[in-house]
Design a protein around this motif. Structure first.
Motif, PDB file in Angstrom:
ATOM      1  N   GLU A 120     -81.824  25.122 -47.403  1.00 50.88           N
ATOM      2  CA  GLU A 120     -82.758  24.439 -48.665  1.00 50.88           C
ATOM      3  C   GLU A 120     -81.871  25.244 -49.554  1.00 50.88           C
ATOM      4  O   GLU A 120     -81.516  24.483 -50.848  1.00 50.88           O
ATOM      5  N   ILE A 121     -80.570  25.869 -49.638  1.00 48.62           N
ATOM      6  CA  ILE A 121     -80.167  27.096 -50.484  1.00 48.62           C
ATOM      7  C   ILE A 121     -79.399  25.815 -51.018  1.00 48.62           C
ATOM      8  O   ILE A 121     -78.439  25.491 -52.027  1.00 48.62           O
ATOM      9  N   GLU A 122     -77.989  25.520 -49.502  1.00 48.75           N
ATOM     10  CA  GLU A 122     -77.350  23.711 -49.603  1.00 48.75           C
ATOM     11  C   GLU A 122     -77.443  22.890 -50.617  1.00 48.75           C
ATOM     12  O   GLU A 122     -76.772  22.388 -51.151  1.00 48.75           O
ATOM     13  N   LYS A 123     -78.805  22.659 -50.360  1.00 53.02           N
ATOM     14  CA  LYS A 123     -79.371  21.102 -51.064  1.00 53.02           C
ATOM     15  C   LYS A 123     -79.203  21.090 -52.031  1.00 53.02           C
ATOM     16  O   LYS A 123     -79.309  20.609 -52.824  1.00 53.02           O
ATOM     17  N   LEU A 124     -80.047  22.843 -52.504  1.00 55.28           N
ATOM     18  CA  LEU A 124     -80.292  23.146 -53.912  1.00 55.28           C
ATOM     19  C   LEU A 124     -78.570  22.711 -54.702  1.00 55.28           C
ATOM     20  O   LEU A 124     -78.665  22.414 -56.258  1.00 55.28           O
ATOM     21  N   GLU A 125     -77.543  23.447 -53.935  1.00 49.99           N
ATOM     22  CA  GLU A 125     -76.666  23.566 -55.230  1.00 49.99           C
ATOM     23  C   GLU A 125     -75.665  22.741 -54.770  1.00 49.99           C
ATOM     24  O   GLU A 125     -74.913  21.769 -55.693  1.00 49.99           O
ATOM     25  N   GLU A 126     -75.801  21.807 -53.945  1.00 53.21           N
ATOM     26  CA  GLU A 126     -75.123  20.052 -54.019  1.00 53.21           C
ATOM     27  C   GLU A 126     -76.497  19.284 -55.211  1.00 53.21           C
ATOM     28  O   GLU A 126     -75.395  18.625 -56.300  1.00 53.21           O
ATOM     29  N   LYS A 127     -77.514  19.584 -55.244  1.00 52.15           N
ATOM     30  CA  LYS A 127     -78.429  19.022 -55.894  1.00 52.15           C
ATOM     31  C   LYS A 127     -78.126  19.162 -57.643  1.00 52.15           C
ATOM     32  O   LYS A 127     -77.619  18.416 -58.325  1.00 52.15           O
ATOM     33  N   ALA A 128     -77.510  20.876 -57.595  1.00 48.04           N
ATOM     34  CA  ALA A 128     -76.982  21.000 -58.971  1.00 48.04           C
ATOM     35  C   ALA A 128     -75.968  20.864 -59.343  1.00 48.04           C
ATOM     36  O   ALA A 128     -75.790  20.845 -60.916  1.00 48.04           O
ATOM     37  N   THR A 129     -74.894  20.524 -58.031  1.00 53.08           N
ATOM     38  CA  THR A 129     -73.913  20.234 -58.368  1.00 53.08           C
ATOM     39  C   THR A 129     -73.689  18.062 -59.372  1.00 53.08           C
ATOM     40  O   THR A 129     -72.694  18.034 -60.026  1.00 53.08           O
ATOM     41  N   SER A 130     -74.718  17.806 -58.513  1.00 54.39           N
ATOM     42  CA  SER A 130     -74.446  16.177 -58.509  1.00 54.39           C
ATOM     43  C   SER A 130     -75.036  16.081 -60.113  1.00 54.39           C
ATOM     44  O   SER A 130     -74.966  15.082 -61.234  1.00 54.39           O
ATOM     45  N   LEU A 131     -76.288  17.153 -60.370  1.00 56.61           N
ATOM     46  CA  LEU A 131     -76.814  16.845 -61.948  1.00 56.61           C
ATOM     47  C   LEU A 131     -75.793  17.191 -62.746  1.00 56.61           C
ATOM     48  O   LEU A 131     -75.661  17.003 -64.090  1.00 56.61           O
ATOM     49  N   ARG A 132     -74.851  18.541 -62.457  1.00 61.79           N
ATOM     50  CA  ARG A 132     -73.684  19.041 -63.173  1.00 61.79           C
ATOM     51  C   ARG A 132     -72.398  17.679 -63.757  1.00 61.79           C
ATOM     52  O   ARG A 132     -72.562  17.545 -65.150  1.00 61.79           O
ATOM     53  N   LYS A 133     -72.251  16.802 -62.103  1.00 67.07           N
ATOM     54  CA  LYS A 133     -71.505  15.579 -63.162  1.00 67.07           C
ATOM     55  C   LYS A 133     -71.883  14.736 -63.770  1.00 67.07           C
ATOM     56  O   LYS A 133     -71.687  14.486 -63.913  1.00 67.07           O
ATOM     57  N   GLU A 134     -73.649  14.461 -63.119  1.00 68.35           N
ATOM     58  CA  GLU A 134     -73.924  13.353 -64.912  1.00 68.35           C
ATOM     59  C   GLU A 134     -74.485  13.242 -66.028  1.00 68.35           C
ATOM     60  O   GLU A 134     -73.856  12.820 -67.226  1.00 68.35           O
ATOM     61  N   VAL A 135     -74.563  15.691 -65.947  1.00 69.02           N
ATOM     62  CA  VAL A 135     -74.309  16.028 -67.867  1.00 69.02           C
ATOM     63  C   VAL A 135     -73.086  15.853 -68.335  1.00 69.02           C
ATOM     64  O   VAL A 135     -73.403  15.072 -68.890  1.00 69.02           O
ATOM     65  N   ALA A 136     -72.070  16.250 -67.244  1.00 69.49           N
ATOM     66  CA  ALA A 136     -70.836  16.041 -68.002  1.00 69.49           C
ATOM     67  C   ALA A 136     -70.428  14.254 -68.308  1.00 69.49           C
ATOM     68  O   ALA A 136     -69.686  14.223 -69.431  1.00 69.49           O
ATOM     69  N   ASN A 137     -70.650  13.241 -67.636  1.00 68.16           N
ATOM     70  CA  ASN A 137     -70.626  12.023 -67.483  1.00 68.16           C
ATOM     71  C   ASN A 137     -71.914  11.808 -68.617  1.00 68.16           C
ATOM     72  O   ASN A 137     -71.354  10.742 -69.255  1.00 68.16           O
ATOM     73  N   LYS A 138     -73.154  12.130 -69.149  1.00 73.14           N
ATOM     74  CA  LYS A 138     -73.259  11.665 -70.487  1.00 73.14           C
ATOM     75  C   LYS A 138     -73.222  12.121 -71.703  1.00 73.14           C
ATOM     76  O   LYS A 138     -72.993  11.638 -71.976  1.00 73.14           O
ATOM     77  N   HIS A 139     -72.723  13.703 -71.402  1.00 73.35           N
ATOM     78  CA  HIS A 139     -72.334  13.947 -72.570  1.00 73.35           C
ATOM     79  C   HIS A 139     -70.524  13.410 -72.456  1.00 73.35           C
ATOM     80  O   HIS A 139     -70.605  13.126 -74.121  1.00 73.35           O
ATOM     81  N   LYS A 140     -69.497  12.516 -72.186  1.00 68.36           N
ATOM     82  CA  LYS A 140     -68.683  11.840 -72.411  1.00 68.36           C
ATOM     83  C   LYS A 140     -69.150  10.231 -72.854  1.00 68.36           C
ATOM     84  O   LYS A 140     -68.755  10.209 -74.240  1.00 68.36           O
ATOM     85  N   HIS A 141     -70.668  10.095 -72.551  1.00 67.50           N
ATOM     86  CA  HIS A 141     -71.064   8.300 -73.345  1.00 67.50           C
ATOM     87  C   HIS A 141     -71.179   9.022 -74.826  1.00 67.50           C
ATOM     88  O   HIS A 141     -71.033   7.945 -75.510  1.00 67.50           O
ATOM     89  N   LEU A 142     -72.177  10.452 -74.711  1.00 67.24           N
ATOM     90  CA  LEU A 142     -72.458  10.449 -76.063  1.00 67.24           C
ATOM     91  C   LEU A 142     -71.409  10.735 -76.663  1.00 67.24           C
ATOM     92  O   LEU A 142     -72.110  10.131 -78.015  1.00 67.24           O
ATOM     93  N   LYS A 143     -70.598  11.342 -76.889  1.00 66.89           N
ATOM     94  CA  LYS A 143     -69.080  11.780 -76.783  1.00 66.89           C
ATOM     95  C   LYS A 143     -68.822  10.146 -77.527  1.00 66.89           C
ATOM     96  O   LYS A 143     -68.401  10.208 -79.074  1.00 66.89           O
ATOM     97  N   ILE A 144     -68.539   9.562 -77.000  1.00 68.58           N
ATOM     98  CA  ILE A 144     -67.861   7.875 -77.348  1.00 68.58           C
ATOM     99  C   ILE A 144     -68.698   7.402 -78.898  1.00 68.58           C
ATOM    100  O   ILE A 144     -68.397   7.084 -79.753  1.00 68.58           O
ATOM    101  N   LEU A 145     -70.320   7.192 -78.603  1.00 67.07           N
ATOM    102  CA  LEU A 145     -71.367   6.268 -79.139  1.00 67.07           C
ATOM    103  C   LEU A 145     -71.184   7.598 -80.122  1.00 67.07           C
ATOM    104  O   LEU A 145     -71.271   7.189 -81.661  1.00 67.07           O
ATOM    105  N   ILE A 146     -70.895   8.985 -80.757  1.00 66.21           N
ATOM    106  CA  ILE A 146     -71.119   9.705 -82.180  1.00 66.21           C
ATOM    107  C   ILE A 146     -69.568   9.042 -82.482  1.00 66.21           C
ATOM    108  O   ILE A 146     -69.522   9.107 -83.731  1.00 66.21           O
ATOM    109  N   ASP A 147     -68.881   9.053 -81.771  1.00 67.79           N
ATOM    110  CA  ASP A 147     -66.631   8.820 -82.491  1.00 67.79           C
ATOM    111  C   ASP A 147     -67.152   7.284 -83.710  1.00 67.79           C
ATOM    112  O   ASP A 147     -66.894   6.731 -83.953  1.00 67.79           O
TER     113      ASP A 147
END
Length: 165
Positions: A120-147
């Motif tokens: 369960e810990i490994e599963k949660l860590e994988e989910k956290a990693t994928s959420l971090r990637k998703e946040v980073a991706n959305k942050h990149k898109h948001l930066k482009i939109l702000i520019d």
């Protein structure tokens, strides 16, 4: 479940330690408030100031008040230090409690529960990693939109400014 000055028994559960820690935290907050209150009393009462002692005609009365004020502050300070020490011992005992619980669980339930927990810990860590990637991706898109929005605002400001010839 035995507690001696700063030493916490390993038989307490994490939940018991948390409840005890909460009590010590409340004591710490109360003592800190008492320190502030005592300091306020001393600062607001000129009779408690050391200067008042030397300039007052009745030195014995002034020193008596000064000792009372300092005594309350000192008592609050000692309560604060004691509750902080207790809180620190509780906090340091929590990891040991978790280790003891895991050790006991290994003997009572075999290793299947710890493997399930690990999975369960490994599963949660994988989910956290994928959420971090998703946040980073959305942050990149948001930066482009702000520019892009900045560029639009600059263009609109340029169009609206009066042309001087």
């Amino acid at each position: 479940m035995m507690e001696e000055k700063g030493v916490i028994s390993n038989t307490k559960s994490t939940q018991d330690l948390a409840v005890e820690g909460l009590k010590h935290l409340e004591d710490t907050i109360e003592a800190a408030f008492q320190i502030l209150s005592s300091m306020n009393d001393e600062l607001c009462n000129p009779a408690l100031w050391p200067v008042a002692h030397s300039s007052s005609g009745d030195a014995s009365d002034s020193s008596h008040h000064s000792e009372m004020g300092s005594g309350a502050l000192e008592e609050a300070r000692l309560r604060y230090k004691s509750s902080i020490a207790s809180l620190r011992s509780i906090i340091s005992a929590i990891p040991n409690s978790r280790k003891a619980k895991a050790y006991e669980a290994g003997f009572t339930n075999g290793s299947s529960e710890s493997h399930a927990d690990q999975a369960e810990i490994e599963k949660l860590e994988e989910k956290a990693t994928s959420l971090r990637k998703e946040v980073a991706n959305k942050h990149k898109h948001l930066k482009i939109l702000i520019d892009q929005l900045r560029n639009i605002i600059t263009d609109v400001s340029t169009w609206q400014s009066p042309c001087s010839v």
